[in-house]
Design a protein around this motif. Structure first.
Motif, PDB file in Angstrom:
ATOM      1  N   PRO A   1       1.031  -1.416  -0.570  1.00 20.44           N
ATOM      2  CA  PRO A   1      -0.402   0.191  -0.160  1.00 20.44           C
ATOM      3  C   PRO A   1       1.075   1.319   0.004  1.00 20.44           C
ATOM      4  CG  PRO A   1      -0.536  -1.331   2.027  1.00 20.44           C
ATOM      5  CD  PRO A   1       0.294  -2.127   0.866  1.00 20.44           C
ATOM      6  N   GLY A   2       0.864   1.857  -1.206  1.00 21.03           N
ATOM      7  CA  GLY A   2       1.197   3.210  -1.233  1.00 21.03           C
ATOM      8  C   GLY A   2       1.212   4.103  -2.208  1.00 21.03           C
ATOM      9  N   GLN A   3       1.902   5.060  -2.738  1.00 21.04           N
ATOM     10  CA  GLN A   3       2.385   6.099  -3.680  1.00 21.04           C
ATOM     11  C   GLN A   3       2.336   5.120  -4.811  1.00 21.04           C
ATOM     12  OE1 GLN A   3       3.766   9.805  -2.576  1.00 21.04           O
ATOM     13  NE2 GLN A   3       1.744  10.479  -2.828  1.00 21.04           N
ATOM     14  N   VAL A   4       1.708   5.672  -6.695  1.00 22.93           N
ATOM     15  CA  VAL A   4       2.435   5.822  -7.473  1.00 22.93           C
ATOM     16  C   VAL A   4       2.351   6.559  -8.405  1.00 22.93           C
ATOM     17  CG1 VAL A   4       2.191   4.557  -9.553  1.00 22.93           C
ATOM     18  CG2 VAL A   4       1.507   3.158  -7.875  1.00 22.93           C
ATOM     19  N   ARG A   5       4.284   7.421  -8.277  1.00 22.74           N
ATOM     20  CA  ARG A   5       4.050   8.771  -8.788  1.00 22.74           C
ATOM     21  C   ARG A   5       4.496   8.451 -10.777  1.00 22.74           C
ATOM     22  NH1 ARG A   5       8.914  11.304  -6.782  1.00 22.74           N
ATOM     23  NH2 ARG A   5       9.625   9.245  -5.969  1.00 22.74           N
ATOM     24  N   VAL A   6       3.424   8.946 -11.210  1.00 23.87           N
ATOM     25  CA  VAL A   6       4.112   8.534 -13.069  1.00 23.87           C
ATOM     26  C   VAL A   6       4.143  10.227 -13.382  1.00 23.87           C
ATOM     27  CG1 VAL A   6       2.973   8.775 -14.911  1.00 23.87           C
ATOM     28  CG2 VAL A   6       2.118   7.325 -13.117  1.00 23.87           C
ATOM     29  N   GLN A   7       5.579  10.360 -13.241  1.00 22.86           N
ATOM     30  CA  GLN A   7       6.386  11.274 -14.053  1.00 22.86           C
ATOM     31  C   GLN A   7       5.791  11.819 -16.134  1.00 22.86           C
ATOM     32  OE1 GLN A   7      10.726  11.031 -13.402  1.00 22.86           O
ATOM     33  NE2 GLN A   7      10.909  11.592 -11.147  1.00 22.86           N
ATOM     34  N   LEU A   8       5.324  12.354 -15.654  1.00 22.57           N
ATOM     35  CA  LEU A   8       4.677  12.667 -17.549  1.00 22.57           C
ATOM     36  C   LEU A   8       6.129  13.086 -18.275  1.00 22.57           C
ATOM     37  CD1 LEU A   8       1.263  14.234 -16.298  1.00 22.57           C
ATOM     38  CD2 LEU A   8       1.662  11.884 -16.704  1.00 22.57           C
ATOM     39  N   GLU A   9       5.512  13.418 -19.462  1.00 19.70           N
ATOM     40  CA  GLU A   9       6.478  13.548 -20.632  1.00 19.70           C
ATOM     41  C   GLU A   9       7.021  15.053 -20.430  1.00 19.70           C
ATOM     42  OE1 GLU A   9       6.250  11.921 -24.482  1.00 19.70           O
ATOM     43  OE2 GLU A   9       3.621  11.779 -24.424  1.00 19.70           O
ATOM     44  N   ASN A  10       5.473  15.588 -20.423  1.00 16.67           N
ATOM     45  CA  ASN A  10       5.696  17.608 -20.405  1.00 16.67           C
ATOM     46  C   ASN A  10       6.703  17.484 -19.027  1.00 16.67           C
ATOM     47  OD1 ASN A  10       3.841  16.660 -18.363  1.00 16.67           O
ATOM     48  ND2 ASN A  10       1.818  18.242 -19.451  1.00 16.67           N
ATOM     49  N   GLY A  11       7.286  16.921 -18.008  1.00 15.10           N
ATOM     50  CA  GLY A  11       7.775  17.196 -17.018  1.00 15.10           C
ATOM     51  C   GLY A  11       7.025  17.047 -15.617  1.00 15.10           C
ATOM     52  N   GLY A  12       5.570  17.483 -15.707  1.00 13.64           N
ATOM     53  CA  GLY A  12       4.857  16.901 -14.586  1.00 13.64           C
ATOM     54  C   GLY A  12       4.184  15.614 -14.111  1.00 13.64           C
ATOM     55  N   GLU A  13       4.054  15.872 -13.102  1.00 13.81           N
ATOM     56  CA  GLU A  13       3.681  14.905 -12.162  1.00 13.81           C
ATOM     57  C   GLU A  13       2.939  13.757 -11.414  1.00 13.81           C
ATOM     58  OE1 GLU A  13       6.798  14.491  -8.650  1.00 13.81           O
ATOM     59  OE2 GLU A  13       7.614  12.381  -9.575  1.00 13.81           O
TER      60      GLU A  13
END
Lengths: 287, 140
Positions: free
Chosen positions: B47-59
């Motif tokens: 259980p926890g976070q999934v972080r997705v770093q987008l191609e435009n630098g956002g997250e």
């Protein structure tokens, strides 16, 4: 005019019934769409699961998970029966139970015992009266069922299977084909039929964390849960479709009944008027 | 910049689908950062976070209550659980389901009397209807 008034009351009561059936019909029509939406949303998960299971099952030949291995001797069969909570949905539940009883009867004729798990009020009520062993049940899933509500009943059966108390597991529900037709089905759930996927062109395997057995166990349990969940959604869509059709024909019948009652009412009224006139005429002639 | 396709789904809905430059999740054996062309991998998630770093630098952040992470060279799939799952929680749910069945079996009398009452009501209604029909036919 006493007869006429009775008929008028009757017409009014049929008209009221028609209002109710119309409303139910419309409610179901809108709920079908929502149920179908849920069905669509749950599909990618099962598809990706199946893919992963296909890979893992092929990758690790030494560890054979009990869910994937067919047992030679079958002494007891488990059924997960998905039904509706409420009635007024035509022959949906009774068709399912009839199909199911045929299936169960075939096992019992061979001396195989049967355990049943009921999802939905109607199945619980039905199997309570029968000579089968109901081991767990869950009711009142509502309009938006959640997997969390199903974990308990599924675990009961999966444990029974792992411990060898049940040698085969079936899943029974109404398959939603389209609004006009739903088909009662009895599917084999465990042991899982082997996945038929074209072997990839080159050999590769996953890196497993922590190890293939643990991951496979986890994935298979979740996969079974998602299959049962999908069955519940199919059944939900079927329920609304069947109710819509049943209520539509009820409304149509009510319209027909009102028409014929109106005819009877007009005749009675006419007869009363005619009688009055002839009485007046007769009276005038006597004077 | 190379990117990797990322799908986050639960059994109930699709949560995220798109391109990412990196996906970071908490695996059972520790934190994982998945970059494009990672070797195929499959692991359970804590259980926890999934972080997705987008191609435009956002997250983008998603909270998952456990699940499975599957990595293939061009796609990362996160199959999340929709509820907090733990062994004893699952067992409690199983016990509850068993108890439910026992309860349904034991209050047989209640349901039976209800069914009897319903049958009697239906019978009474049918009799009334028959009487009404009879009365009407006598009148005509």
């Amino acid at each position: 005019m006493a007869g006429a008034r009775e008929i008028r009351t009757k017409i009014k009561s049929v008209a009221n019934t028609r209002k109710v059936t119309r409303a139910l019909e419309m409610v179901s029509a809108s709920k079908i769409r929502k149920a179908q939406e849920l069905m669509r949303a749950s599909r990618p998960y099962a598809r990706l699961m199946r893919q992963a299971i296909g890979h893992i099952a092929r990758a690790d030949t030494e560890y054979e998970h009990p869910f994937l291995k067919a047992r030679a001797e079958v002494r007891r069969v488990g059924y997960i029966v998905v039904s509706t909570d409420r009635g007024l949905c035509g022959g949906l539940n009774s068709n399912l139970f009839r199909t199911l009883l045929n299936d169960i009867g075939a096992w019992q004729a061979r001396g195989v015992e049967v355990d049943v798990i009921c999802i939905g009020q109607k199945a619980t009520q039905f199997f309570r009266r029968l000579n089968v062993n109901m081991v767990a049940s869950v009711t009142h899933l509502g309009e938006k069922p959640q997997i969390a509500q199903l974990i308990g009943v599924i675990k009961v059966m999966l444990d029974a299977y792992t411990e060898g108390r049940v040698d085969r597991l079936m899943l029974s529900y109404n398959d939603f084909i389209n609004t006009m037709s739903q088909k009662p089905v009895v599917d084999a759930l465990l042991p899982l039929p082997p996945t038929e996927e074209a072997p990839s062109a080159y050999n590769w395997d996953y890196i497993y964390e922590p190890d293939p057995a643990t991951v496979l166990d986890h994935v298979l349990t979740r996969y079974i849960e998602s299959l049962v969940y999908q069955a519940v959604l199919e059944n939900l869509a079927s329920e609304h479709a069947a109710r819509m059709v049943a209520m539509k024909s009820a409304s149509d019948n009510a319209t027909k009944a009102i028409d014929s009652l109106t005819l009877v009412y007009n005749k009675a009224r006419q007869a009363a008027i005619t009688q009055e006139i002839s009485e007046i005429v007769g009276g005038a002639a006597a004077v | 910049m190379t990117t990797i396709r990322c799908d986050i789904v639960s059994a109930e809905e699709e949560i995220f689908s798109g391109r990412a430059s990196m996906v970071i999740a908490t695996g059972e054996m520790g934190e994982l950062g998945i970059a494009p062309r990672h070797a195929p991998l499959i692991t359970r998630l804590k259980p926890g976070q999934v972080r997705v770093q987008l191609e435009n630098g956002g997250e983008q952040f998603f909270y998952v209550s456990g699940g499975i992470l599957e990595v293939q060279p061009t796609v990362v799939t996160v199959l999340t659980d929709t509820a907090i799952r733990a062994k004893d929680l699952d067992e409690a749910a199983a016990r509850k389901a068993k108890h439910e069945a026992e309860r349904a079996l034991s209050d047989r009398s209640d349901a039976l009397s209800l069914a009897q009452a319903q049958a009697q009501l239906a019978q009474a209604v049918a009799q009334l209807q028959a009487l009404e029909r009879l009365r009407r036919s006598l009148k005509h």
